[in-house]
Design an enzyme around this catalytic site. Structure first.
Site, PDB file in Angstrom:
ATOM      1  N   ARG A 147       0.858  -1.181   0.000  1.00 33.77           N
ATOM      2  CA  ARG A 147       0.000   0.000   0.000  1.00 33.77           C
ATOM      3  C   ARG A 147       0.892   1.228   0.000  1.00 33.77           C
ATOM      4  O   ARG A 147       1.808   1.335   0.824  1.00 33.77           O
ATOM      5  CB  ARG A 147      -0.900   0.012   1.233  1.00 33.77           C
ATOM      6  CG  ARG A 147      -1.999   1.073   1.167  1.00 33.77           C
ATOM      7  CD  ARG A 147      -2.729   1.229   2.482  1.00 33.77           C
ATOM      8  NE  ARG A 147      -2.014   2.138   3.376  1.00 33.77           N
ATOM      9  CZ  ARG A 147      -2.542   2.647   4.496  1.00 33.77           C
ATOM     10  NH1 ARG A 147      -3.764   2.320   4.861  1.00 33.77           N
ATOM     11  NH2 ARG A 147      -1.839   3.469   5.268  1.00 33.77           N
ATOM     12  N   TYR A 159      -2.990  11.583   5.379  1.00 36.85           N
ATOM     13  CA  TYR A 159      -3.279  10.267   5.953  1.00 36.85           C
ATOM     14  C   TYR A 159      -2.280   9.218   5.457  1.00 36.85           C
ATOM     15  O   TYR A 159      -1.922   9.184   4.277  1.00 36.85           O
ATOM     16  CB  TYR A 159      -4.694   9.791   5.591  1.00 36.85           C
ATOM     17  CG  TYR A 159      -4.889   8.361   6.001  1.00 36.85           C
ATOM     18  CD1 TYR A 159      -5.091   8.031   7.335  1.00 36.85           C
ATOM     19  CD2 TYR A 159      -4.756   7.324   5.081  1.00 36.85           C
ATOM     20  CE1 TYR A 159      -5.180   6.717   7.735  1.00 36.85           C
ATOM     21  CE2 TYR A 159      -4.857   6.009   5.470  1.00 36.85           C
ATOM     22  CZ  TYR A 159      -5.065   5.701   6.799  1.00 36.85           C
ATOM     23  OH  TYR A 159      -5.149   4.391   7.188  1.00 36.85           O
ATOM     24  N   ASP A 210      -5.160   3.809  -0.041  1.00 33.99           N
ATOM     25  CA  ASP A 210      -6.262   4.058   0.889  1.00 33.99           C
ATOM     26  C   ASP A 210      -6.653   5.527   0.843  1.00 33.99           C
ATOM     27  O   ASP A 210      -5.845   6.404   1.170  1.00 33.99           O
ATOM     28  CB  ASP A 210      -5.835   3.668   2.307  1.00 33.99           C
ATOM     29  CG  ASP A 210      -6.970   3.761   3.314  1.00 33.99           C
ATOM     30  OD1 ASP A 210      -8.100   4.105   2.923  1.00 33.99           O
ATOM     31  OD2 ASP A 210      -6.724   3.483   4.509  1.00 33.99           O
ATOM     32  N   HIS A 212      -9.284   6.645   2.616  1.00 30.05           N
ATOM     33  CA  HIS A 212      -9.736   6.860   3.994  1.00 30.05           C
ATOM     34  C   HIS A 212     -10.985   7.723   4.071  1.00 30.05           C
ATOM     35  O   HIS A 212     -11.073   8.662   4.874  1.00 30.05           O
ATOM     36  CB  HIS A 212      -8.612   7.444   4.868  1.00 30.05           C
ATOM     37  CG  HIS A 212      -8.529   6.808   6.216  1.00 30.05           C
ATOM     38  ND1 HIS A 212      -8.816   7.481   7.384  1.00 30.05           N
ATOM     39  CD2 HIS A 212      -8.227   5.549   6.583  1.00 30.05           C
ATOM     40  CE1 HIS A 212      -8.666   6.670   8.411  1.00 30.05           C
ATOM     41  NE2 HIS A 212      -8.316   5.489   7.952  1.00 30.05           N
ATOM     42  N   GLU A 236      -9.048   1.743  -1.709  1.00 31.12           N
ATOM     43  CA  GLU A 236      -9.703   1.419  -0.432  1.00 31.12           C
ATOM     44  C   GLU A 236     -10.448   2.620   0.149  1.00 31.12           C
ATOM     45  O   GLU A 236      -9.950   3.749   0.117  1.00 31.12           O
ATOM     46  CB  GLU A 236      -8.628   0.957   0.563  1.00 31.12           C
ATOM     47  CG  GLU A 236      -9.139   0.643   1.955  1.00 31.12           C
ATOM     48  CD  GLU A 236      -8.010   0.343   2.914  1.00 31.12           C
ATOM     49  OE1 GLU A 236      -8.237   0.454   4.128  1.00 31.12           O
ATOM     50  OE2 GLU A 236      -6.894   0.013   2.458  1.00 31.12           O
ATOM     51  N   GLU A 262     -13.639  -1.746   6.755  1.00 33.26           N
ATOM     52  CA  GLU A 262     -12.914  -1.912   8.009  1.00 33.26           C
ATOM     53  C   GLU A 262     -13.691  -1.361   9.202  1.00 33.26           C
ATOM     54  O   GLU A 262     -13.464  -1.781  10.332  1.00 33.26           O
ATOM     55  CB  GLU A 262     -11.529  -1.266   7.934  1.00 33.26           C
ATOM     56  CG  GLU A 262     -11.520   0.238   7.869  1.00 33.26           C
ATOM     57  CD  GLU A 262     -10.109   0.804   7.766  1.00 33.26           C
ATOM     58  OE1 GLU A 262      -9.782   1.695   8.562  1.00 33.26           O
ATOM     59  OE2 GLU A 262      -9.338   0.355   6.898  1.00 33.26           O
ATOM     60  N   ARG A 283     -13.601  -5.696   3.729  1.00 29.88           N
ATOM     61  CA  ARG A 283     -12.484  -5.552   4.659  1.00 29.88           C
ATOM     62  C   ARG A 283     -12.884  -5.693   6.122  1.00 29.88           C
ATOM     63  O   ARG A 283     -12.175  -5.247   7.020  1.00 29.88           O
ATOM     64  CB  ARG A 283     -11.786  -4.203   4.423  1.00 29.88           C
ATOM     65  CG  ARG A 283     -11.296  -4.034   2.994  1.00 29.88           C
ATOM     66  CD  ARG A 283     -10.194  -3.011   2.907  1.00 29.88           C
ATOM     67  NE  ARG A 283      -9.038  -3.445   3.639  1.00 29.88           N
ATOM     68  CZ  ARG A 283      -8.550  -2.824   4.707  1.00 29.88           C
ATOM     69  NH1 ARG A 283      -9.133  -1.745   5.196  1.00 29.88           N
ATOM     70  NH2 ARG A 283      -7.475  -3.290   5.304  1.00 29.88           N
ATOM     71  N   GLU A 339      -4.134  -7.334   5.253  1.00 28.19           N
ATOM     72  CA  GLU A 339      -3.293  -6.209   5.672  1.00 28.19           C
ATOM     73  C   GLU A 339      -2.404  -6.657   6.831  1.00 28.19           C
ATOM     74  O   GLU A 339      -2.861  -7.347   7.746  1.00 28.19           O
ATOM     75  CB  GLU A 339      -4.168  -5.037   6.118  1.00 28.19           C
ATOM     76  CG  GLU A 339      -3.390  -3.826   6.574  1.00 28.19           C
ATOM     77  CD  GLU A 339      -4.301  -2.671   6.965  1.00 28.19           C
ATOM     78  OE1 GLU A 339      -3.827  -1.525   6.995  1.00 28.19           O
ATOM     79  OE2 GLU A 339      -5.495  -2.917   7.237  1.00 28.19           O
ATOM     80  N   TRP A 402     -11.948  11.840   8.545  1.00 29.94           N
ATOM     81  CA  TRP A 402     -10.535  11.504   8.686  1.00 29.94           C
ATOM     82  C   TRP A 402     -10.319  10.073   8.165  1.00 29.94           C
ATOM     83  O   TRP A 402      -9.457   9.804   7.429  1.00 29.94           O
ATOM     84  CB  TRP A 402     -10.101  11.573  10.158  1.00 29.94           C
ATOM     85  CG  TRP A 402      -8.647  11.201  10.269  1.00 29.94           C
ATOM     86  CD1 TRP A 402      -7.573  12.005   9.995  1.00 29.94           C
ATOM     87  CD2 TRP A 402      -8.096   9.940  10.628  1.00 29.94           C
ATOM     88  NE1 TRP A 402      -6.389  11.322  10.168  1.00 29.94           N
ATOM     89  CE2 TRP A 402      -6.690  10.027  10.559  1.00 29.94           C
ATOM     90  CE3 TRP A 402      -8.659   8.709  10.995  1.00 29.94           C
ATOM     91  CZ2 TRP A 402      -5.847   8.956  10.839  1.00 29.94           C
ATOM     92  CZ3 TRP A 402      -7.820   7.649  11.287  1.00 29.94           C
ATOM     93  CH2 TRP A 402      -6.420   7.768  11.210  1.00 29.94           C
TER      94      TRP A 402
END
Length: 402
Positions: A147, A159, A210, A212, A236, A262, A283, A339, A402
């Site tokens: 990643r 991030y 990612d 995020h 992601e 996630e 995820r 991950e 975030w």
């Protein structure tokens, strides 16, 4: 195998962890991870004050019945605190079952579907050149999937750009760090990063990124389309997933594979995304989505729709969760990738484990149960230390994802 004790252990060997230890009358014990980053004590209280008394006297072998007893018996269902607590119980019971039968947990889940588990590492840098160097280090360690995250010029605290090469820990001591964000600068810069990475490393390395949760669906579609020439393994968390229909817009505009989940905590959070084939990887993780038992049900649903697993594996998941994830990964047919963020040396000493890493893949080991333990004496020397994830704001001061 009656349960005689359920103990909650909170420690902070480099970062905060909550661990549930369930003990049976036979002296067999199992561990479950109950860490919820930034809200650890809420889960600790839920376990200690509400679930532990209900476990005493129950048969530790009745894993499925106990899951529904805690889920349906609470009436107030789901939510990250409830599901993290249930996850800890479920994982600990699978650990006990494996130890009682003297076999690793993956053998109880149908045996191994593969020889090892493909994992990806996190490469980051404060410039494109630094990120290229970081990816190179992972490739040299044998990783075939990485990643890549990069600082954005004039956007502070991007991030994924952590304080160390192997240990990325975004939680900060004291009050949350407030970071800034500029969508246009990000959208213009990220394609340059992956153009450079693909040109440097060629077509064979798997590259992941990612977002995020920071974009709208049409912004995510723009990014996915811009990244198509660079053949990402996945993009992601492109958007916040509360509006699941938003993924239809992304799908209409790009073939870049999409991963999300996630922060999901039940099968209902991902049902539409899976059934409408709006994502390619789910995820959800053992610690936040109901434990091994519930994660298996999510994977079974996903398999019907050609969606593969890609379990979250950040450092706020303890080695107990990492071990459980690897047993799940090794057994499930539609596994995609795992991950893997390495824990600190202090964490590894508190949680000795049997899982191993070898040139881009991992294996949970063949010890009975999960193959992970906790040194309670050592854990006690690392008391809880309050920390929070950052809060993000746009450059005009508006609170953003975030």
């Amino acid at each position: 195998m009656k349960i005689v004790d359920a103990k909650v252990i909170v420690c902070s060997p480099g970062r905060n962890f909550v661990t549930l230890k369930i003990v049976t009358e036979d002296g067999v014990y199992g561990l479950g991870d109950a860490t919820l980053n930034g809200r650890e004590l809420a889960v600790a209280s839920y376990l200690r004050d509400h679930l532990a008394p209900l476990l005493i006297g129950r048969d530790a072998r009745q894993i499925e019945d106990t899951w529904h007893y805690l889920y349906k018996g609470a009436y107030w269902r789901r939510g990250p605190v409830t599901m993290t607590a249930i996850s800890a119980v479920d994982t600990a019971l699978w650990d006990i079952r494996g130890k009682a039968l003297n076999t690793p947990v993956y053998q109880l889940l149908g045996g191994a579907s593969r020889e090892s588990v493909l994992v990806y590492g996190h490469a980051n840098g404060d410039s494109i050149e630094a990120t290229v160097a970081a990816v190179s280090e992972y490739v040299q360690k044998g990783y075939t999937a990485v990643r890549a995250q990069c600082a954005i010029p004039s956007v502070a605290n991007a991030y994924g750009v952590g304080r160390g090469k192997l240990f990325y820990e975004p939680a900060e001591k004291g009050k949350p760090l407030e970071t800034s964000w500029n969508t246009e600068k990000y959208l213009n810069y990220v394609p340059q990063l992956f153009e450079t990475l693909r040109r440097t490393f060629g077509p064979d390395i798997h590259l992941l990124h990612d977002v995020h949760h920071r974009l709208t669906p049409i912004e995510a579609a723009r990014l996915g389309k811009a990244l198509e020439p660079h053949h990402l393994f996945w993009l992601e968390d492109a958007v916040p997933a509360e509006l699941q229909e938003g993924f239809r817009i992304i799908r209409q505009h790009t073939t870049t594979p999409l991963a999300v989940g996630e922060v999901f905590n039940s099968i209902y959070d991902c049902q539409q995304l899976i059934e409408e084939q709006l994502i390619d990887y789910i995820r959800t993780t053992v610690v936040h989505a109901g434990g091994i038992s519930h994660l298996r049900k999510i994977a079974s649903l996903a398999e019907l729709y050609h969606v593969r697993t890609g379990c979250h594996g950040a450092t706020d998941l303890s080695p107990v969760c990492m071990a459980a994830a690897l047993h799940f990964d090794l057994s499930v047919h539609n596994f995609g990738i795992q991950e893997y963020m390495r824990h600190t040396a202090e964490t590894d000493r508190v949680f000795p484990h049997a899982y191993t890493f070898d040139r881009g893949t991992m294996h949970p080991g063949d010890k009975p149960g999960l193959g992970v333990d906790i040194d309670e004496g050592l854990a006690a020397t690392f008391p809880y230390d309050p920390a929070y994830l950052p809060v993000n704001r746009k450059e005009d001061g508006t609170v953003h994802d975030w």
